[in-house]
Design an enzyme around this catalytic site. Sequence first.
Site, PDB file in Angstrom:
ATOM      1  N   ASP A  25       6.276 -12.410 -69.966  1.00 54.02           N
ATOM      2  CA  ASP A  25       5.054 -13.149 -70.280  1.00 54.02           C
ATOM      3  C   ASP A  25       5.195 -14.542 -69.680  1.00 54.02           C
ATOM      4  O   ASP A  25       5.910 -15.388 -70.208  1.00 54.02           O
ATOM      5  CB  ASP A  25       4.867 -13.228 -71.797  1.00 54.02           C
ATOM      6  CG  ASP A  25       3.638 -14.039 -72.188  1.00 54.02           C
ATOM      7  OD1 ASP A  25       2.884 -14.477 -71.290  1.00 54.02           O
ATOM      8  OD2 ASP A  25       3.427 -14.237 -73.400  1.00 54.02           O
ATOM      9  N   TYR A 124     -10.014 -22.304 -63.210  1.00 52.34           N
ATOM     10  CA  TYR A 124      -9.346 -21.537 -62.154  1.00 52.34           C
ATOM     11  C   TYR A 124      -9.118 -22.388 -60.900  1.00 52.34           C
ATOM     12  O   TYR A 124      -7.980 -22.509 -60.437  1.00 52.34           O
ATOM     13  CB  TYR A 124     -10.142 -20.271 -61.831  1.00 52.34           C
ATOM     14  CG  TYR A 124      -9.429 -19.346 -60.869  1.00 52.34           C
ATOM     15  CD1 TYR A 124      -8.502 -18.424 -61.336  1.00 52.34           C
ATOM     16  CD2 TYR A 124      -9.673 -19.400 -59.504  1.00 52.34           C
ATOM     17  CE1 TYR A 124      -7.830 -17.573 -60.464  1.00 52.34           C
ATOM     18  CE2 TYR A 124      -9.012 -18.555 -58.621  1.00 52.34           C
ATOM     19  CZ  TYR A 124      -8.092 -17.646 -59.107  1.00 52.34           C
ATOM     20  OH  TYR A 124      -7.434 -16.813 -58.225  1.00 52.34           O
TER      21      TYR A 124
END
Length: 215
Positions: A25, A124
């Site tokens: 992760d 983003y």
Amino acid sequence: KEKTDEVVKEFGDGLKGKIHTHKCDVTSLESIKETFKWIEECFDTISILVNNAGCSFNVKVLDTSDEATEKLEKVIDTNFRGLVHMTREAVRLINKSGDYGMIINMSSILGHKIPFVKVPVNLYPPTKHAVTAFSEILRQELVVAANDKIRVTNLSPGHVFTDIAVFAGYTKSAEAFYKKLPHIQPEDIAQSVVYLLSTPPNVNVTELTIAAVEG
């Protein structure tokens, strides 16, 4: 990890060498450190790191809901913070080997210029701008440290046909999303990575931008 395991099973004995999978992760520093501890225990060192993890969500920066906040935090943690910590651990192991190594950071054309679009791209592009800047900072730190064995490339693709738009909640199918957008395939990016790895150790392609011809 599951998709990679499926590919390994599909090709079976046709694969050259061995593929080992390990779930990490990248939004968790603890998970990153555990992963590199596993790598060090199993293989001692590392030669190549491709920072390819990325995500986006269909939310706006000015949305102050808890759900939006959680998603925006995940974009930062996945696209940038995780990439930084993955790179630091990888460089440590490459230095341990004393051999040549390469770091390839997956940025985006949105990490250089932001067009005016009608869908919310929120954090983003900012995180991809950060990746672009980080790649150059990393390269400069290696130069100052007289480390000429580790090369750094900032790889910036245009639209790539993946499921990221589906996961982001922009559409229900990748086909629908990319139907009207000039795009390239994941295999095109893979070939670019292979090209970077094929260059001689005295050559550093610091920036590589790839887009569809009609893009």
